[in-house]
Each structure stands twice: as structure tokens, then as C-alpha cells.
Design a protein around this motif. Sequence first.
Motif, PDB file in Angstrom:
ATOM      1  N   GLY A 347       0.804  -1.215   0.000  1.00  0.00           N
ATOM      2  CA  GLY A 347       0.000   0.000   0.000  1.00  0.00           C
ATOM      3  C   GLY A 347       0.833   1.259   0.000  1.00  0.00           C
ATOM      4  O   GLY A 347       2.067   1.229   0.101  1.00  0.00           O
ATOM      5  N   PRO A 348       0.175   2.390  -0.089  1.00  0.00           N
ATOM      6  CA  PRO A 348       0.874   3.678  -0.149  1.00  0.00           C
ATOM      7  C   PRO A 348       1.049   4.300   1.231  1.00  0.00           C
ATOM      8  O   PRO A 348       0.450   3.858   2.214  1.00  0.00           O
ATOM      9  N   SER A 653      -3.223  11.660  -8.013  1.00  0.00           N
ATOM     10  CA  SER A 653      -3.802  10.322  -8.127  1.00  0.00           C
ATOM     11  C   SER A 653      -2.925   9.327  -7.378  1.00  0.00           C
ATOM     12  O   SER A 653      -1.809   9.650  -6.961  1.00  0.00           O
ATOM     13  N   PRO A 654      -3.393   8.074  -7.214  1.00  0.00           N
ATOM     14  CA  PRO A 654      -2.560   7.061  -6.558  1.00  0.00           C
ATOM     15  C   PRO A 654      -1.241   6.807  -7.292  1.00  0.00           C
ATOM     16  O   PRO A 654      -0.251   6.400  -6.672  1.00  0.00           O
ATOM     17  N   SER A 655      -1.206   7.073  -8.593  1.00  0.00           N
ATOM     18  CA  SER A 655       0.031   6.870  -9.348  1.00  0.00           C
ATOM     19  C   SER A 655       0.926   8.099  -9.334  1.00  0.00           C
ATOM     20  O   SER A 655       2.023   8.079  -9.911  1.00  0.00           O
ATOM     21  N   GLY A 656       0.468   9.166  -8.701  1.00  0.00           N
ATOM     22  CA  GLY A 656       1.270  10.378  -8.622  1.00  0.00           C
ATOM     23  C   GLY A 656       0.976  11.392  -9.695  1.00  0.00           C
ATOM     24  O   GLY A 656       1.678  12.411  -9.785  1.00  0.00           O
ATOM     25  N   ARG A 657      -0.047  11.165 -10.536  1.00  0.00           N
ATOM     26  CA  ARG A 657      -0.424  12.199 -11.502  1.00  0.00           C
ATOM     27  C   ARG A 657      -0.897  13.419 -10.721  1.00  0.00           C
ATOM     28  O   ARG A 657      -1.700  13.315  -9.793  1.00  0.00           O
ATOM     29  N   LEU A 658      -0.416  14.588 -11.130  1.00  0.00           N
ATOM     30  CA  LEU A 658      -0.636  15.808 -10.365  1.00  0.00           C
ATOM     31  C   LEU A 658      -1.318  16.852 -11.237  1.00  0.00           C
ATOM     32  O   LEU A 658      -1.016  16.981 -12.422  1.00  0.00           O
ATOM     33  N   ALA A 684      -7.070  -0.444  -5.462  1.00  0.00           N
ATOM     34  CA  ALA A 684      -6.999   0.965  -5.838  1.00  0.00           C
ATOM     35  C   ALA A 684      -7.561   1.835  -4.724  1.00  0.00           C
ATOM     36  O   ALA A 684      -8.598   1.541  -4.154  1.00  0.00           O
ATOM     37  N   GLN A 685      -6.858   2.890  -4.429  1.00  0.00           N
ATOM     38  CA  GLN A 685      -7.283   3.830  -3.402  1.00  0.00           C
ATOM     39  C   GLN A 685      -7.222   5.233  -3.962  1.00  0.00           C
ATOM     40  O   GLN A 685      -6.667   5.468  -5.041  1.00  0.00           O
ATOM     41  N   ALA A 686      -7.783   6.185  -3.227  1.00  0.00           N
ATOM     42  CA  ALA A 686      -7.669   7.591  -3.629  1.00  0.00           C
ATOM     43  C   ALA A 686      -6.240   8.049  -3.396  1.00  0.00           C
ATOM     44  O   ALA A 686      -5.481   7.455  -2.620  1.00  0.00           O
ATOM     45  N   GLY A 687      -5.868   9.111  -4.077  1.00  0.00           N
ATOM     46  CA  GLY A 687      -4.539   9.664  -3.893  1.00  0.00           C
ATOM     47  C   GLY A 687      -4.315  10.098  -2.459  1.00  0.00           C
ATOM     48  O   GLY A 687      -5.251  10.372  -1.707  1.00  0.00           O
ATOM     49  N   ALA A 688      -3.051  10.172  -2.066  1.00  0.00           N
ATOM     50  CA  ALA A 688      -2.695  10.503  -0.688  1.00  0.00           C
ATOM     51  C   ALA A 688      -2.698  12.012  -0.462  1.00  0.00           C
ATOM     52  O   ALA A 688      -2.805  12.808  -1.405  1.00  0.00           O
ATOM     53  N   LEU A 697       6.708  20.693  -3.309  1.00  0.00           N
ATOM     54  CA  LEU A 697       5.504  19.888  -3.123  1.00  0.00           C
ATOM     55  C   LEU A 697       5.901  18.417  -3.076  1.00  0.00           C
ATOM     56  O   LEU A 697       6.586  17.918  -3.981  1.00  0.00           O
ATOM     57  N   TYR A 698       5.451  17.707  -2.026  1.00  0.00           N
ATOM     58  CA  TYR A 698       5.792  16.302  -1.809  1.00  0.00           C
ATOM     59  C   TYR A 698       4.551  15.456  -2.065  1.00  0.00           C
ATOM     60  O   TYR A 698       3.508  15.670  -1.442  1.00  0.00           O
ATOM     61  N   VAL A 699       4.682  14.498  -2.978  1.00  0.00           N
ATOM     62  CA  VAL A 699       3.545  13.720  -3.468  1.00  0.00           C
ATOM     63  C   VAL A 699       3.777  12.229  -3.199  1.00  0.00           C
ATOM     64  O   VAL A 699       4.592  11.589  -3.860  1.00  0.00           O
ATOM     65  N   PRO A 700       3.068  11.615  -2.233  1.00  0.00           N
ATOM     66  CA  PRO A 700       3.147  10.158  -2.056  1.00  0.00           C
ATOM     67  C   PRO A 700       2.452   9.464  -3.238  1.00  0.00           C
ATOM     68  O   PRO A 700       1.444   9.941  -3.751  1.00  0.00           O
ATOM     69  N   TYR A 701       2.987   8.313  -3.661  1.00  0.00           N
ATOM     70  CA  TYR A 701       2.382   7.596  -4.776  1.00  0.00           C
ATOM     71  C   TYR A 701       2.805   6.135  -4.710  1.00  0.00           C
ATOM     72  O   TYR A 701       3.741   5.759  -3.978  1.00  0.00           O
ATOM     73  N   GLY A 702       2.118   5.301  -5.509  1.00  0.00           N
ATOM     74  CA  GLY A 702       2.497   3.895  -5.616  1.00  0.00           C
ATOM     75  C   GLY A 702       2.597   3.222  -4.265  1.00  0.00           C
ATOM     76  O   GLY A 702       1.823   3.477  -3.340  1.00  0.00           O
ATOM     77  N   ILE A 703       3.569   2.324  -4.116  1.00  0.00           N
ATOM     78  CA  ILE A 703       3.802   1.604  -2.874  1.00  0.00           C
ATOM     79  C   ILE A 703       4.931   2.269  -2.108  1.00  0.00           C
ATOM     80  O   ILE A 703       6.076   2.302  -2.567  1.00  0.00           O
ATOM     81  N   ARG A 704       4.602   2.870  -1.001  1.00  0.00           N
ATOM     82  CA  ARG A 704       5.576   3.485  -0.096  1.00  0.00           C
ATOM     83  C   ARG A 704       6.574   4.381  -0.824  1.00  0.00           C
ATOM     84  O   ARG A 704       7.766   4.383  -0.527  1.00  0.00           O
TER      85      ARG A 704
END
Length: 714
Positions: A347-348, A653-658, A684-688, A697-704
Motif C-alpha cells: 500500500g501507499p 492520483s494514486p500513481s502520482g499524476r498531479l 486501488a485507493q484515492a490519492g494521498a 511539493l511532496y507527493v506520495p504515490y504507488g507503494i511506499r
Amino acid sequence: MSLRDSDPAEVGGYRIEDRLGSGGMGVVYLARSASGRRLAVKVVHGQYADDDEFRARFSREVAAARRVSGAFTAPVVDADADASRPWMATLYIPGADLGTYVRRNGPLPPERLREVAAGLAEALRDIHRAGVVHRDLKPANVMLADDGPRVIDFGISRAADFAAADVLTQTGRVMGTPPFMSPEQFSSPHDVGPAADIFSLGAVVVYAATGRGPFDSPSPYETATKVVEGAPELDGVPGEFRPFVELCLEKHPKYRPTPDDLLAFLRDGTRPDPHRAGEEPTVAYEPERPRRARRRLAIASAVTALVLAGTAAVAVARFTGHSDERADLPAGWRAWHARAADKDASGPFNRCAAVGTSLVCAGDDIKATRFSLATGKRTWSRPVDSTPDDYSSSEGSIIGTAPGLVYVYANDETEKGKGDDSTSVSHYAVQALDVSTGRVRWTVRTGDGEGATAPDPDGGMAARLPKGILAVYGTDGASYAFLDTTAKGKVRWHHPLPAQSVGCSLTAAASRPYLVCENDTKRGQTTRISALDPATGSPRWTVTAKGLLTCLGRHGGRLILMEDQNAADSVTTYRTVTTLDPATHRLVRVPLARTQPGEATVTLAGGTLYFTLPNGSIRAVSPETGRQAWESNSTVESPGPPLVAGTRIYVASPSGRLAALDRDTGRVEKTRPGRNDAPSATPAQAGARLTLTGDALYVPYGIRSVYCVNVRDL
């Protein structure tokens, strides 16, 4: 202050004896009349004498000061706005101004504070009855005379009956002193009325009680943002005065009391509530003027001193979110991405926080892991449960931070029984970790048992308060407690949760603790909202609302509540927003002008409700009126909670699309593609949540995983 060789011997026939002070546009002298009466004479600097607009403003100050009686002000004795150097003489009031007094002697004791609050309310009543709005009430403009406080300096005041077309209000400048200005002085300066002085009065009383303003910040821009959208900091204000200042500091002018209301409150404790119409009335809101200016505010980088006798005048410019100034980034910064994953990860990160030079993230069985803000270098990582297991979970979250510390929770899970009869028993604790090393500074056990509950802020089971942590507590999570972070987490008090409740959540709104409990009775579903006393944990008051509601936060002095998305009966559509006034305990249900789909996630950010849908649609709704300001396709699938900063809204997004959207219109200004250098989280989850520090700007994405980008380079 000593006289200088360049100072005049007399002004307007009044003999100059001493200097009292000076400001960006003039000097104030102590003078004496022919009869021996002491006067304060303001003389404009020579370089401004040829400024026609300034002369007009000075004439207006003289006219405004003359309209007000001298009982609560410094009466005008003489003036000449047409002199080669305009001047005005007022009666000299001996004594220190409130700002100087508090700096020298500390906050006022309650009895003296009451005298000042009442005296200023009387002064504003007198000023407003004369048809004048002061517009710059601040500690430096309050003289502590022997017979009570006097309000001075009407340099930027405006007569209430001046036409809106007054040329002096059309120059694009907003005048005042940011920590003591009202929100409308930033957002709609042409419409400033008497209620602006009431807001300033509240800020002045907070200063007198604590030695600081309720919106103080090192940056004028940050101060302006706090005034317009932030909650006031009222720690240190005596309890008996908190309702007084809370009423004054309402964000919307129409909800502020009048001077007579305030005097009645000080006299007999009567709370003004001119809109009271029974429990939970439905309010029909009239259309308001567009408030675009509110979204685009910044203090000019160089604060312009347009002052007489120390009265600050600040030029406010429209904030575009960008400038030609150097980017605000951590020292040694570069764009980076990093990962803290292992074979059991699935998970993220669900939450990150910036502390000093560190970015600390948690989630997916990670209690906390530390990255460098500048380079992304990972230095340590700690699991939620140190006991090895063969499965992973989404546990782990950051409860709060302090200088050099991050507050998290741990779960020392053990097995009870053997074989097929074994059960998992949790032993939850709140911990303070050293950000530099990851070392545990202190640990406080909060729950044990098969039904123990994690003190997880994402589930409403923990909340950060200024001096501690409010958390679920005890066996099976049947209580709530306050952990004093100034005393290594010592449990100061704990209370059982209401037994009849279906579920309860803990929240902090404007740094104040609340307990929100849902109930399902024969008479229907209700929600009980209780304001907790920080010192004892006992409810100060409790209000019951219809339906199952969750508290999203506080805006405009009111709690904002929506239908609970996690309730047993899922929400099919959102139809209303409920507001609760902590001062009057009045509930108001505001119908949404456009119903919103139940699949949306609702976030309160920057005073706006954002409904985000899995397909990327985002809708901005006013919690005050229920009207939808805009709808936009963010181009981001399963967007996470919006981050509002300056004139932009950021979602990922969960994949880090900003995507960066214009805050006023929802127009997509910039996008950045997602990353494929980390496995996708499943399911699949919502973006962090996003974290912004300056322009980084710090963007969590993917797995950890997490990446960092300069928002100026999107």
C-alpha cells in the motif's frame, strides 16, 4: 524623544516642546497652546505635501476626528490641511498606548482587561454613531488614559456615508495593519463598514490578554491569509473573555455583534444572537457579491509605511501564486523521488509531514520513515509492529509534529491462545519519535485487548491539540484521554465514551477539542456534538443534530458538518451542509443548491467544500450558502484530498499524476504525469495527502513512494 535642529519651533502658533514619535509620513510633537494646554501636533513630511491624494486623505482624517466626540478619543483642537506642511493638533493624552504598555508590563489582568474591552466598545459605539469607520484599530492606536481607553489616529478612517465612488477608495490600495485588519479589508475594501472595527476590537482584546495577536505570523502574507481563512489563536485568553473575542472575530461581518451587544455581554453575560429562530432553522441565503479578491491576496513583499505617528498602512497586492522572486526551496534542494518498500509492501503512504529538514511519512505498516526534504535520502524507518508477521496492513499514521519530534502510534500485537483457537491482541501506544534518528523519546500505552482501537487520526480516533494529543483510550477503546506532550505524554484526564452511541470520533477544530457521537434511536438517527474542556475533558456544552453527521472542520467561526460517508446507511446524495456556532450553539442547515453524489469524498479546505469523485471531477461549494462555485475535470483519476495554497488547488492520483487548478474557477492550469517507477498500490485507493513546504511539493504515490517537485516548474 529629543527635538532636532530641523524641527520647527512652533506649528500653527503652538509652541513645540518635544517629539512624541514619528512614522513613515509624519512626525508627532508635544506642543503647548497659549493658555498652557498640552497638545499632540501631527505634521506631514515635506515630501508628501505635494501629493494631492494624501492631502485629501489628511483632510478626511481631520473631518472624521472632528465628527467624533472627545469622550473616547483625542478631540481635535485645530488643523490646517492646506498648509505647506499639513498639520493637526489634538488634545494630548498622557500615558502609554496599549501596545507599549503590554510590551513593558505584560498582558492585562482580567479586571483591567474588562475595563479596556468595555471602554473600546463604548468608543466604537460613539465613533459609529458619528457615521465614521476607524479601519485601523490596533494597540498602538489605543491610549490608556486615567479615565479609560481613548482611540486615536483616524488617518485611514472613512465616513460611513461616503459614496462608494469615492476616488480615495479606488486606488487599488488596501489600508490597515494586517494582524488587526478584518477579512473584508483584504477581500472587499470598498465595502468595509462598522463591523470591521468590531473584528479589530476582538484582535486588540486578544493582544491585551496575551501579548500577541490572534493571527500573528512572521510573514505579512501569512498573516493576511490567517485573517481571511485561518482560525484565531486564543490560547491564554481568560475563559470569561473567549466568547467575547470569538463573537468579534467572526469571519463574516453580518455575524459580528454591535458595540451595544458587546456591552450587554460584558454587563450581564447576554450572548447576542440576532438570527436565532429556533433549533435547526433552514436559512435562505440571498446572493452575495463575487468574492474573487478573497482568493488572490498577498502582502506586497516590501510593506509600505504610509503612517502618521506610527499608524501602519499596508499595500495589498493580488497574489498570482508565482513571482519573479527566487523560489522558496530547502537548501540544496533538487527534484527527487524515493521509495521505502520491501517484499511485504502492498500500500501507499497515507500521510507525510515536514519537520525541520525532514519529511516523515507513515502508512502500510510503517510507523514512520524519514526522508531528506532537499534530496529524498532515507535515513531510518520503523514498523508499526516490531513483531514479524506474514501479512501486511494499512496501519500507520502521523498524529502530529513538534520541533524535532513526530507523534505516531505503535501496535505491539501478540497472539492469545494456540492453533485454531489463537486470536490477535493489540497493544496500542502513542510514541514521540526523534525526527533525526527515529529513536523513541517516550511511549504512552493507550489501549489493550482484542477490541482495542488504534489512535489513528484518519479514523477520528486521535487529534493533535496545541499542548497534547486527544486519543481513544482504554480497553476496547471505550474511553478518550488527553496526553500532555509537554510532559512526555502524561495522561492528564480520561473519560468513558457515551455508552449509547453507535460510534464516536475525536476532532480538533481551530485547535479546540470536540467529541462527535452518532446515535441510532427509536426516534431516529442523531449526532451529538460536544465541546470538551481542554483542562478536564468534560463537555462544556452538547448540541444534538438530526441525522448521522461528521465534522469536517471549522470555517467562519462555525463548525462544518456533513452526512457521514462511513455511516451504516451509505449516503446516496449530499443535500445539505450543517453549521454549528460554538458561541450560540445554533445549528443551521444550509441546502446545497445542487445535490452532490454520495460517492464523492468531501473535504473542507480554505473555507470551501470540495467534492472529489473517482472520475476526477471536483466541485467547489460554499459552506455558507450551499452554492456551487465551479465544477472541473481535474484529469486526475481517484484524486486525493485537495491541497489549497495561494491561488491554486493541488490534487494527485494514486500513481502520482498531479494537477494544479485555479482556486477561483477550477480551470486546470498545470498537470504532471504519474510515475511508473514504483508498483501500483492494490486495491486501488484515492490519492494521498500532499505536503507543501515553500515551493516544494511532496507527493506520495504507488507503494511506499514519494516524489518532490518545484510547483513553479509544473
